[in-house]
Scaffold this motif. Structure first.
Motif, PDB file in Angstrom:
ATOM      1  N   GLU A   8     -26.275   1.694 -20.836  1.00 57.98           N
ATOM      2  CA  GLU A   8     -26.090   2.258 -22.175  1.00 57.98           C
ATOM      3  C   GLU A   8     -26.623   1.300 -23.240  1.00 57.98           C
ATOM      4  OE1 GLU A   8     -22.474   4.186 -24.916  1.00 57.98           O
ATOM      5  OE2 GLU A   8     -22.095   3.478 -22.861  1.00 57.98           O
ATOM      6  N   ARG A   9     -27.175   1.862 -24.281  1.00 55.37           N
ATOM      7  CA  ARG A   9     -27.708   1.069 -25.393  1.00 55.37           C
ATOM      8  C   ARG A   9     -26.589   0.779 -26.380  1.00 55.37           C
ATOM      9  NH1 ARG A   9     -29.863   1.716 -30.528  1.00 55.37           N
ATOM     10  NH2 ARG A   9     -31.828   0.650 -30.975  1.00 55.37           N
ATOM     11  N   LEU A  10     -26.490  -0.488 -26.778  1.00 55.14           N
ATOM     12  CA  LEU A  10     -25.502  -0.859 -27.785  1.00 55.14           C
ATOM     13  C   LEU A  10     -25.933  -0.318 -29.150  1.00 55.14           C
ATOM     14  CD1 LEU A  10     -24.688  -4.618 -27.000  1.00 55.14           C
ATOM     15  CD2 LEU A  10     -23.415  -2.590 -26.299  1.00 55.14           C
ATOM     16  N   PRO A  11     -25.004  -0.192 -30.086  1.00 56.02           N
ATOM     17  CA  PRO A  11     -25.398   0.172 -31.450  1.00 56.02           C
ATOM     18  C   PRO A  11     -26.390  -0.862 -31.979  1.00 56.02           C
ATOM     19  CG  PRO A  11     -23.028   0.349 -31.181  1.00 56.02           C
ATOM     20  CD  PRO A  11     -23.543  -0.326 -29.945  1.00 56.02           C
ATOM     21  N   THR A  12     -27.127  -0.522 -33.006  1.00 52.85           N
ATOM     22  CA  THR A  12     -28.107  -1.459 -33.561  1.00 52.85           C
ATOM     23  C   THR A  12     -27.399  -2.649 -34.189  1.00 52.85           C
ATOM     24  OG1 THR A  12     -28.120  -0.432 -35.748  1.00 52.85           O
ATOM     25  CG2 THR A  12     -29.639   0.463 -34.091  1.00 52.85           C
ATOM     26  N   GLU A  13     -28.152  -3.726 -34.383  1.00 48.88           N
ATOM     27  CA  GLU A  13     -27.591  -4.905 -35.048  1.00 48.88           C
ATOM     28  C   GLU A  13     -27.007  -4.533 -36.404  1.00 48.88           C
ATOM     29  OE1 GLU A  13     -30.667  -7.782 -35.354  1.00 48.88           O
ATOM     30  OE2 GLU A  13     -30.457  -8.488 -33.292  1.00 48.88           O
ATOM     31  N   ARG A  14     -27.722  -3.694 -37.125  1.00 50.33           N
ATOM     32  CA  ARG A  14     -27.267  -3.295 -38.452  1.00 50.33           C
ATOM     33  C   ARG A  14     -25.914  -2.577 -38.376  1.00 50.33           C
ATOM     34  NH1 ARG A  14     -30.246  -2.721 -42.931  1.00 50.33           N
ATOM     35  NH2 ARG A  14     -32.189  -2.675 -41.721  1.00 50.33           N
ATOM     36  N   GLU A  15     -25.792  -1.684 -37.388  1.00 56.34           N
ATOM     37  CA  GLU A  15     -24.551  -0.928 -37.252  1.00 56.34           C
ATOM     38  C   GLU A  15     -23.383  -1.828 -36.866  1.00 56.34           C
ATOM     39  OE1 GLU A  15     -26.406   3.390 -35.842  1.00 56.34           O
ATOM     40  OE2 GLU A  15     -25.984   1.833 -34.355  1.00 56.34           O
ATOM     41  N   ILE A  16     -23.631  -2.745 -35.925  1.00 56.18           N
ATOM     42  CA  ILE A  16     -22.561  -3.661 -35.510  1.00 56.18           C
ATOM     43  C   ILE A  16     -22.189  -4.586 -36.662  1.00 56.18           C
ATOM     44  CG2 ILE A  16     -21.874  -5.451 -33.876  1.00 56.18           C
ATOM     45  CD1 ILE A  16     -23.824  -4.267 -31.870  1.00 56.18           C
ATOM     46  N   ALA A  17     -23.192  -5.042 -37.411  1.00 53.39           N
ATOM     47  CA  ALA A  17     -22.939  -5.918 -38.551  1.00 53.39           C
ATOM     48  C   ALA A  17     -22.063  -5.225 -39.590  1.00 53.39           C
ATOM     49  CB  ALA A  17     -24.258  -6.359 -39.182  1.00 53.39           C
ATOM     50  N   GLU A  18     -22.318  -3.950 -39.811  1.00 54.04           N
ATOM     51  CA  GLU A  18     -21.516  -3.197 -40.771  1.00 54.04           C
ATOM     52  C   GLU A  18     -20.085  -3.029 -40.273  1.00 54.04           C
ATOM     53  OE1 GLU A  18     -23.665   0.433 -41.280  1.00 54.04           O
ATOM     54  OE2 GLU A  18     -25.123  -0.440 -42.697  1.00 54.04           O
ATOM     55  N   GLN A  19     -19.905  -2.880 -38.965  1.00 55.37           N
ATOM     56  CA  GLN A  19     -18.566  -2.748 -38.404  1.00 55.37           C
ATOM     57  C   GLN A  19     -17.737  -4.003 -38.624  1.00 55.37           C
ATOM     58  OE1 GLN A  19     -18.942  -1.736 -34.273  1.00 55.37           O
ATOM     59  NE2 GLN A  19     -20.012   0.191 -34.667  1.00 55.37           N
ATOM     60  N   TYR A  20     -18.394  -5.174 -38.467  1.00 50.96           N
ATOM     61  CA  TYR A  20     -17.679  -6.435 -38.601  1.00 50.96           C
ATOM     62  C   TYR A  20     -17.771  -7.026 -40.015  1.00 50.96           C
ATOM     63  CZ  TYR A  20     -17.023  -6.665 -33.545  1.00 50.96           C
ATOM     64  OH  TYR A  20     -16.638  -6.408 -32.254  1.00 50.96           O
ATOM     65  N   ASP A  21     -18.565  -6.364 -40.865  1.00 50.38           N
ATOM     66  CA  ASP A  21     -18.745  -6.820 -42.238  1.00 50.38           C
ATOM     67  C   ASP A  21     -19.322  -8.241 -42.289  1.00 50.38           C
ATOM     68  OD1 ASP A  21     -18.741  -6.546 -44.988  1.00 50.38           O
ATOM     69  OD2 ASP A  21     -16.690  -7.289 -45.231  1.00 50.38           O
ATOM     70  N   VAL A  22     -20.378  -8.447 -41.500  1.00 53.14           N
ATOM     71  CA  VAL A  22     -21.073  -9.734 -41.470  1.00 53.14           C
ATOM     72  C   VAL A  22     -22.571  -9.467 -41.553  1.00 53.14           C
ATOM     73  CG1 VAL A  22     -19.297 -10.887 -40.113  1.00 53.14           C
ATOM     74  CG2 VAL A  22     -21.194  -9.720 -38.942  1.00 53.14           C
TER      75      VAL A  22
END
Length: 272
Positions: free
Chosen positions: A38-52
């Motif tokens: 499975e493909r992980l969410p994009t860096e941008r999406e993960i960054a938005e989730q963690y607010d970093v």
């Protein structure tokens, strides 16, 4: 949805956000949040989730990659290739605690954290070296740059020339402590698996020509015995290195909107 880090992670990894996030992502894999292939969410999406910033996520992904849990496919994304328990049980016959996972235990230093430290320290070393440098030392640096240029032209570039140039600047300071600190920084770089992993995605050497030009500007400032110019030239060189590594290692797109560690402010480098 924003992800809230546990209090334990905030406390133990307060100064290394990417380690905390890497551990959190690893826990998600253990819990079956993502399947193999499975493909992980994009860096941008993960960054938005963690607010970093996205570069924090970049470091976390590098650590998971070193664990053999994910695979970075340039231009496509990051895919799960193994699950934590499966990966560790096959290697050792028993499940290991999270705190003992290689590169996720916080003992390695991320490449962008390392570059921030170098930018802070080496720009000031260059500034001081400009007040102490001798003609003989200038000649040694000039010779190293000549060898570096020849190696680039022949396609047989070696990291040794880069290292030697930077260490010669430290030695020109005549300060034993600064020399030892500089040698330690290069040892840490050589030992860093995260640094090596980042470079494994870079398949071009063209950027080294720009870095050679940077070296020449540093040498010119040192030769003029201009402390502020030497400091600024070194700052700009390491900023260029950081930006190049960010651009060349991005696995999703060419635009990049964040940094793992803030740059050493340029007004400090130029105004003293």
């Amino acid at each position: 949805m924003k992800v809230t880090m546990s209090n334990e992670n905030k406390t133990t990894q307060n100064s290394r956000r990417y380690v905390s996030i890497g551990l959190d992502l690893l826990k998600q894999l253990e819990k079956g949040a993502y399947a193999i292939g499975e493909r992980l969410p994009t860096e941008r999406e993960i960054a938005e989730q963690y607010d970093v910033s996205r570069t924090v996520i970049r470091e976390a992904i590098i650590m998971l990659e070193l664990e053999g849990l994910v695979e970075v496919r340039k231009g496509s994304g990051v895919y799960v290739v193994a699950l934590p328990n499966q990966n560790r049980s096959e290697a050792s016959g028993s499940e290991q605690p999270l705190s003992s996972v290689q590169c996720l235990d916080g003992t390695d230093i991320g490449p962008f954290e390392m570059l921030q430290g170098r930018q802070l320290i080496e720009s000031n070393i260059a500034e001081f070296a400009a007040t102490q440098i001798t003609k003989a030392e200038i000649m040694k640096m000039r010779k190293v740059l000549s060898l570096e240029k020849q190696a680039l032209k022949s396609g047989e570039y070696a990291e040794d020339h880069d290292k030697e140039f930077h260490l010669l600047i430290a030695k020109a300071s005549k300060n034993t402590f600064l020399i030892e600190v500089s040698e330690l920084m290069w040892r840490k770089r050589a030992e860093s698996k995260m640094w090596a992993q980042l470079h494994s995605h870079i398949d071009t050497s063209e950027y080294r020509l720009k870095w050679l030009e940077d070296h020449a500007k540093i040498l010119s400032a040192l030769q003029r015995k201009d402390p502020q110019a030497a400091k600024l030239a070194m700052w700009q060189h390491l900023e260029s290195v950081k930006n190049t590594l960010l651009d060349l290692s991005d696995v999703e797109d060419e635009s990049f909107d964040g940094y793992l560690f803030d740059s050493y402010p340029i007004f400090n480098a130029s105004n003293g």
